[in-house]
Design a protein around this motif. Sequence first.
Motif, short mmCIF file in Angstrom:
data_model
loop_
_atom_site.label_atom_id
_atom_site.label_comp_id
_atom_site.label_asym_id
_atom_site.label_seq_id
_atom_site.Cartn_x
_atom_site.Cartn_y
_atom_site.Cartn_z
N ARG A 33 -9.22 0.25 -4.81
CA ARG A 33 -8.53 -0.20 -3.60
C ARG A 33 -9.40 -1.14 -2.77
NH1 ARG A 33 -5.61 5.27 -1.26
NH2 ARG A 33 -4.24 5.59 -3.06
N THR A 90 0.82 -1.22 0.00
CA THR A 90 0.00 0.00 0.00
C THR A 90 0.85 1.27 0.00
OG1 THR A 90 -0.19 -0.10 2.40
CG2 THR A 90 -1.96 -1.13 1.13
N TRP A 114 -0.36 1.73 -6.06
CA TRP A 114 -1.45 1.84 -5.08
C TRP A 114 -1.95 3.27 -5.01
CZ3 TRP A 114 -4.61 -1.22 -2.37
CH2 TRP A 114 -5.30 -0.68 -1.30
#
Length: 104
Positions: A64, A51, A56
Amino acid sequence: MLIYGLKSCDTCRKALKSLPGAEFRDVRADGVPGEVIDAALAEFGDKLVNTRSTTWRELDEAQRARPAKELLADHPTLMKRPLIVAGERMYLGWAKDVEAALAG
């Protein structure tokens, strides 16, 4: 022993250098087999998704929120690396404990 990672990743290169007998698989070029992803998700859970990566940060909230397996299938570079498969054991990352267990 297999190392899954990116050839441009410094941490993956360190692991490969310390484990000269290991075979390297670039996740961007070669992907990661589904059974390896399944086993890694069972072992590491959400820790398998990096993350802190650029990939990301580029995802929106809806993306997500998708299951980790789907995210990794669509964006293999989201995988924390290296993922090392040594026989029946799996290791994630290249911290001192992993280095000691494998190279040491």
